[in-house]
Design a protein around this motif. Structure first.
Motif, PDB file in Angstrom:
ATOM      1  N   ALA A 139      89.578 -14.174 139.900  1.00 29.62           N
ATOM      2  CA  ALA A 139      88.958 -14.574 141.159  1.00 29.62           C
ATOM      3  C   ALA A 139      87.629 -13.867 141.368  1.00 29.62           C
ATOM      4  O   ALA A 139      86.648 -14.466 141.831  1.00 29.62           O
ATOM      5  N   GLY A 140      87.592 -12.573 141.020  1.00 33.26           N
ATOM      6  CA  GLY A 140      86.354 -11.824 141.148  1.00 33.26           C
ATOM      7  C   GLY A 140      85.266 -12.360 140.240  1.00 33.26           C
ATOM      8  O   GLY A 140      84.103 -12.492 140.650  1.00 33.26           O
ATOM      9  N   ILE A 141      85.632 -12.701 139.017  1.00 37.29           N
ATOM     10  CA  ILE A 141      84.665 -13.274 138.078  1.00 37.29           C
ATOM     11  C   ILE A 141      84.169 -14.623 138.591  1.00 37.29           C
ATOM     12  O   ILE A 141      82.968 -14.912 138.571  1.00 37.29           O
ATOM     13  N   ALA A 142      85.091 -15.456 139.056  1.00 33.83           N
ATOM     14  CA  ALA A 142      84.711 -16.783 139.555  1.00 33.83           C
ATOM     15  C   ALA A 142      83.756 -16.690 140.745  1.00 33.83           C
ATOM     16  O   ALA A 142      82.921 -17.574 140.954  1.00 33.83           O
ATOM     17  N   ALA A 143      83.878 -15.606 141.521  1.00 36.96           N
ATOM     18  CA  ALA A 143      83.020 -15.424 142.694  1.00 36.96           C
ATOM     19  C   ALA A 143      81.663 -14.823 142.348  1.00 36.96           C
ATOM     20  O   ALA A 143      80.785 -14.757 143.221  1.00 36.96           O
ATOM     21  N   ALA A 144      81.486 -14.387 141.111  1.00 39.35           N
ATOM     22  CA  ALA A 144      80.236 -13.729 140.702  1.00 39.35           C
ATOM     23  C   ALA A 144      79.183 -14.771 140.341  1.00 39.35           C
ATOM     24  O   ALA A 144      78.756 -14.900 139.190  1.00 39.35           O
ATOM     25  N   GLN A 145      78.763 -15.520 141.326  1.00 42.87           N
ATOM     26  CA  GLN A 145      77.842 -16.637 141.119  1.00 42.87           C
ATOM     27  C   GLN A 145      76.430 -16.266 141.587  1.00 42.87           C
ATOM     28  O   GLN A 145      76.264 -15.602 142.613  1.00 42.87           O
ATOM     29  N   PRO A 146      75.417 -16.703 140.845  1.00 43.67           N
ATOM     30  CA  PRO A 146      74.045 -16.433 141.291  1.00 43.67           C
ATOM     31  C   PRO A 146      73.800 -17.035 142.664  1.00 43.67           C
ATOM     32  O   PRO A 146      74.239 -18.159 142.949  1.00 43.67           O
ATOM     33  N   GLY A 147      73.126 -16.276 143.513  1.00 44.36           N
ATOM     34  CA  GLY A 147      72.894 -16.722 144.875  1.00 44.36           C
ATOM     35  C   GLY A 147      73.919 -16.209 145.855  1.00 44.36           C
ATOM     36  O   GLY A 147      73.724 -16.302 147.080  1.00 44.36           O
ATOM     37  N   GLY A 148      75.033 -15.660 145.330  1.00 44.71           N
ATOM     38  CA  GLY A 148      76.051 -15.085 146.197  1.00 44.71           C
ATOM     39  C   GLY A 148      75.751 -13.640 146.525  1.00 44.71           C
ATOM     40  O   GLY A 148      74.641 -13.140 146.319  1.00 44.71           O
ATOM     41  N   ARG A 149      76.752 -12.961 147.014  1.00 39.14           N
ATOM     42  CA  ARG A 149      76.636 -11.554 147.378  1.00 39.14           C
ATOM     43  C   ARG A 149      77.781 -10.775 146.742  1.00 39.14           C
ATOM     44  O   ARG A 149      78.846 -11.324 146.437  1.00 39.14           O
ATOM     45  N   LEU A 150      77.544  -9.471 146.558  1.00 40.72           N
ATOM     46  CA  LEU A 150      78.570  -8.621 145.949  1.00 40.72           C
ATOM     47  C   LEU A 150      79.871  -8.658 146.751  1.00 40.72           C
ATOM     48  O   LEU A 150      80.963  -8.609 146.182  1.00 40.72           O
ATOM     49  N   GLY A 151      79.743  -8.797 148.072  1.00 38.10           N
ATOM     50  CA  GLY A 151      80.945  -8.892 148.902  1.00 38.10           C
ATOM     51  C   GLY A 151      81.811 -10.087 148.574  1.00 38.10           C
ATOM     52  O   GLY A 151      83.020 -10.065 148.824  1.00 38.10           O
ATOM     53  N   ASP A 152      81.214 -11.131 148.009  1.00 36.91           N
ATOM     54  CA  ASP A 152      82.000 -12.297 147.598  1.00 36.91           C
ATOM     55  C   ASP A 152      82.994 -11.911 146.499  1.00 36.91           C
ATOM     56  O   ASP A 152      84.144 -12.364 146.496  1.00 36.91           O
ATOM     57  N   VAL A 153      82.528 -11.079 145.564  1.00 37.50           N
ATOM     58  CA  VAL A 153      83.390 -10.609 144.473  1.00 37.50           C
ATOM     59  C   VAL A 153      84.500  -9.733 145.029  1.00 37.50           C
ATOM     60  O   VAL A 153      85.688  -9.919 144.717  1.00 37.50           O
ATOM     61  N   SER A 154      84.121  -8.770 145.863  1.00 33.65           N
ATOM     62  CA  SER A 154      85.106  -7.853 146.435  1.00 33.65           C
ATOM     63  C   SER A 154      86.134  -8.599 147.279  1.00 33.65           C
ATOM     64  O   SER A 154      87.345  -8.335 147.186  1.00 33.65           O
ATOM     65  N   ALA A 155      85.666  -9.527 148.102  1.00 35.11           N
ATOM     66  CA  ALA A 155      86.576 -10.283 148.961  1.00 35.11           C
ATOM     67  C   ALA A 155      87.545 -11.128 148.149  1.00 35.11           C
ATOM     68  O   ALA A 155      88.724 -11.251 148.498  1.00 35.11           O
ATOM     69  N   ALA A 156      87.072 -11.709 147.046  1.00 38.82           N
ATOM     70  CA  ALA A 156      87.939 -12.538 146.204  1.00 38.82           C
ATOM     71  C   ALA A 156      89.051 -11.701 145.579  1.00 38.82           C
ATOM     72  O   ALA A 156      90.215 -12.129 145.519  1.00 38.82           O
ATOM     73  N   ILE A 157      88.697 -10.503 145.129  1.00 35.53           N
ATOM     74  CA  ILE A 157      89.700  -9.595 144.560  1.00 35.53           C
ATOM     75  C   ILE A 157      90.718  -9.203 145.626  1.00 35.53           C
ATOM     76  O   ILE A 157      91.939  -9.283 145.432  1.00 35.53           O
ATOM     77  N   GLY A 158      90.207  -8.739 146.771  1.00 34.50           N
ATOM     78  CA  GLY A 158      91.091  -8.282 147.834  1.00 34.50           C
ATOM     79  C   GLY A 158      91.990  -9.373 148.361  1.00 34.50           C
ATOM     80  O   GLY A 158      93.162  -9.121 148.691  1.00 34.50           O
ATOM     81  N   ASP A 159      91.489 -10.594 148.434  1.00 30.56           N
ATOM     82  CA  ASP A 159      92.292 -11.702 148.943  1.00 30.56           C
ATOM     83  C   ASP A 159      93.512 -11.941 148.063  1.00 30.56           C
ATOM     84  O   ASP A 159      94.626 -12.135 148.572  1.00 30.56           O
ATOM     85  N   VAL A 160      93.323 -11.908 146.746  1.00 25.66           N
ATOM     86  CA  VAL A 160      94.460 -12.093 145.837  1.00 25.66           C
ATOM     87  C   VAL A 160      95.476 -10.972 146.018  1.00 25.66           C
ATOM     88  O   VAL A 160      96.690 -11.209 146.091  1.00 25.66           O
TER      89      VAL A 160
END
Length: 255
Positions: A139-160
């Protein structure tokens, strides 16, 4: 300082990622009942020498370590969470083992980790813990998209993790990777989407979820390095080095 890598530099990082993946594959295969943690470390050391690579761990001495690490791979068993210092311990069937390895090849670093149950005799609890970590990593990798924010990665990990009923420790997490093993930015394993550093092409980070079955509190073992769960519950840890590219995340340590 946060460095952004050129496309050519990201290509130059591929051999390090491939080497780290090969060492984890070999050490995972060697982690059978009756194997000693020192033998696993020795195998990784031989592979480093044979490849002309450099260890990121042997001389590593951050503020939270009692002394230079002195080994080339982290071997965390059962209630050991992170930074497991290899020692004279013989693996038994059913042990939950995390292997964390980083190395430098041609001046570039990659960092990765994997968790497994020795001998394949997984309890439902261990299987769920490892699977949740792996799903959080995906989920963290999938959220690591250009144009996003680092919090997107962290939030995806935490949500799981939270959906599976686990709590998250924020003392240690992912980090920037480049010519050194640990750099900016810090990548927490929980956070808020849309916040934090922009995910720009050229950013290279290690994404590394780790969870404990019954707590989010840790303590340092008497060896001065190994971090253990405060309640003795078992732990799992997985990690990949990921480059942000215009086309999306590129996993440099894919196994």
């Amino acid at each position: 300082m946060i460095d952004l890598r050129t496309p050519g530099e990201i290509e130059a990082m591929r051999p390090a990622g491939e080497f780290v993946a090969s060492v984890l594959k070999a050490t995972r295969a060697a982690a059978v009942p009756g194997a000693n943690l020192l033998e696993i470390d020795a195998l990784a050391h031989r592979m480093i020498r044979a490849a002309g690579a450099e260890s990121c761990y042997v001389d590593y001495h951050p503020s939270f370590g009692a002394s230079p690490f002195g080994k080339v791979i982290c071997t965390s068993v059962n209630d050991a969470v992170l930074h497991g210092l290899p020692h004279d311990y013989t693996l038994a069937k059913g042990d939950l083992l995390s292997l964390d390895f980083a190395a430098k090849v041609d001046g570039w670093v990659s960092d990765s980790a994997v968790s497994l149950v020795v001998g394949g005799d997984e309890t439902p609890e261990d299987a769920r813990l490892i699977a949740t970590c792996e799903q959080a990593l995906e989920a963290g990798i999938a959220a690591a998209q250009p144009g996003g924010r680092l919090g997107d990665v962290s939030a995806a990990i935490g949500d799981v993790a939270h959906r599976a009923g686990y709590t998250v420790n924020l003392q240690f997490g992912g980090h920037g990777v480049g010519t050194e093993m640990h750099g900016d930015p810090h990548v927490p394993n929980d956070g808020r989407p849309g916040r934090g550093f922009p995910l720009r092409p050229g950013l290279v980070i290690a994404i590394e979820p780790w969870l404990m079955a019954g707590t989010d509190e840790i303590y340092t073992d008497g060896d001065g390095w190994t971090l253990r769960s405060a309640d003795g519950s078992r732990a799992a840890h997985v990690e990949h080095t990921v480059a942000i590219t215009p086309d999306g995340p590129l996993v440099l340590t894919a196994r």
